[in-house]
Design a protein around this motif. Structure first.
Motif, short mmCIF file in Angstrom:
data_model
loop_
_atom_site.label_atom_id
_atom_site.label_comp_id
_atom_site.label_asym_id
_atom_site.label_seq_id
_atom_site.Cartn_x
_atom_site.Cartn_y
_atom_site.Cartn_z
N SER A 42 -49.32 -53.54 -75.07
CA SER A 42 -48.60 -54.00 -76.33
C SER A 42 -49.64 -54.65 -77.31
N THR A 110 -42.96 -59.18 -77.49
CA THR A 110 -43.34 -58.09 -77.87
C THR A 110 -42.67 -57.38 -78.90
N THR A 239 -45.39 -49.90 -79.28
CA THR A 239 -46.50 -50.59 -80.10
C THR A 239 -46.95 -49.78 -81.36
#
Length: 268
Positions: A42, A110, A239
């Motif tokens: 991430s 995240t 991500t």
């Protein structure tokens, strides 16, 4: 890759004995890479030193996660720095906290925060935990009474979250969150704590407890690797998607005006 290589890939693998363990809260710590590899995928930075504890830091340097089993009481420390939106906060989780439950909190770090107001108690109520009020305090206990979440409020109004799991002999773990810990993180932790899904542990890594139920399964190393890789791939994809969305946003501030040479001569 040639066809001959493809046919031979994974050949000779031998299945390894693992166990599906429930309740998950008493399954033992597990492999910390379940947490660290997801964070790394991430975009988090690995700040660990050789021979030292695991240390991960968020890209914006606002959150630091350390796992150190060699100090007392040992375990996970998650620290968030103060910023314009939140106060400084921290969470401390015992070293026997299952990594799948730890990941409930760390995975949530995240992801963008939901626009909906968090409700810490919703996940446990959905799993039919026993809940009760005690004045300013609130307690939720799992149906088998092995896990709990406590909310305590001091006369000054300061809140504290305390949670954990123990068997009849006292083996287990505890965790606590400071009053300023963002509630969506506590909710994400509670969701994994209350999940009825078993977790997998290899032979020799299942705690001895009369409160644990196990089911033996045979797993190929390539299967384990594929499951782990799927989690990492999902983190990388999320991500990348967030990064792409940020870069695609239209500019919201006007560019500074640079006069042309003709307009500059006009003002002279």
């Amino acid at each position: 890759m040639s066809k001959q290589q493809w046919r031979g890939w994974g050949a000779g693998e031998q299945a390894e004995q693992h166990y599906l363990v429930e309740p998950r809260a008493l399954a033992g710590g597990g492999d910390i890479r379940h947490v660290s590899e997801f964070l790394r995928a991430s975009g988090w930075r690995d700040r660990s030193t050789s021979g030292g504890p695991l240390a991960m830091q968020s890209l914006d340097r606002q959150v630091r996660i350390v796992y150190d089993p060699y100090v007392l009481p040992g375990g996970w420390t998650i620290h968030g720095a103060a910023n314009g939106l939140t106060q400084e906060w921290s969470a401390h989780l015992g070293w026997q906290t299952p990594v799948e439950i730890v990941a409930g909190l760390t995975d949530a770090l995240t992801r963008p925060r939901s626009a909906h107001a968090p409700n810490v108690w919703a996940p446990v109520q959905e799993q039919n935990w026993h809940t009760r009020f005690e004045g300013r305090h609130y307690t939720a206990t799992s149906p088998d009474e092995t896990a709990w979440m406590h909310y305590r409020q001091s006369p000054e109004g300061e809140a504290m979250w305390w949670t954990g799991a123990k068997d009849r002999h006292g083996h287990g773990w505890t965790a606590r969150f400071t009053p300023s810990t963002p509630m969506h993180l506590v909710q994400a932790f509670a969701a994994e704590l209350a999940s009825p899904e078993p977790v997998m542990r290899p032979r020799g890594r299942v705690p001895h407890s009369d409160r644990i139920r196990t089911r033996s399964v045979s797993v190929l190393p390539s299967q384990l690797s594929a499951w782990q890789q799927a989690r990492i791939t999902a983190a990388r994809a999320a991500t990348w998607a967030r990064s792409s969305a940020r870069s695609a946003r239209p500019r919201t501030t006007a560019r500074p005006h640079t006069p042309t040479s003709s307009s500059a001569r006009t003002r002279r």
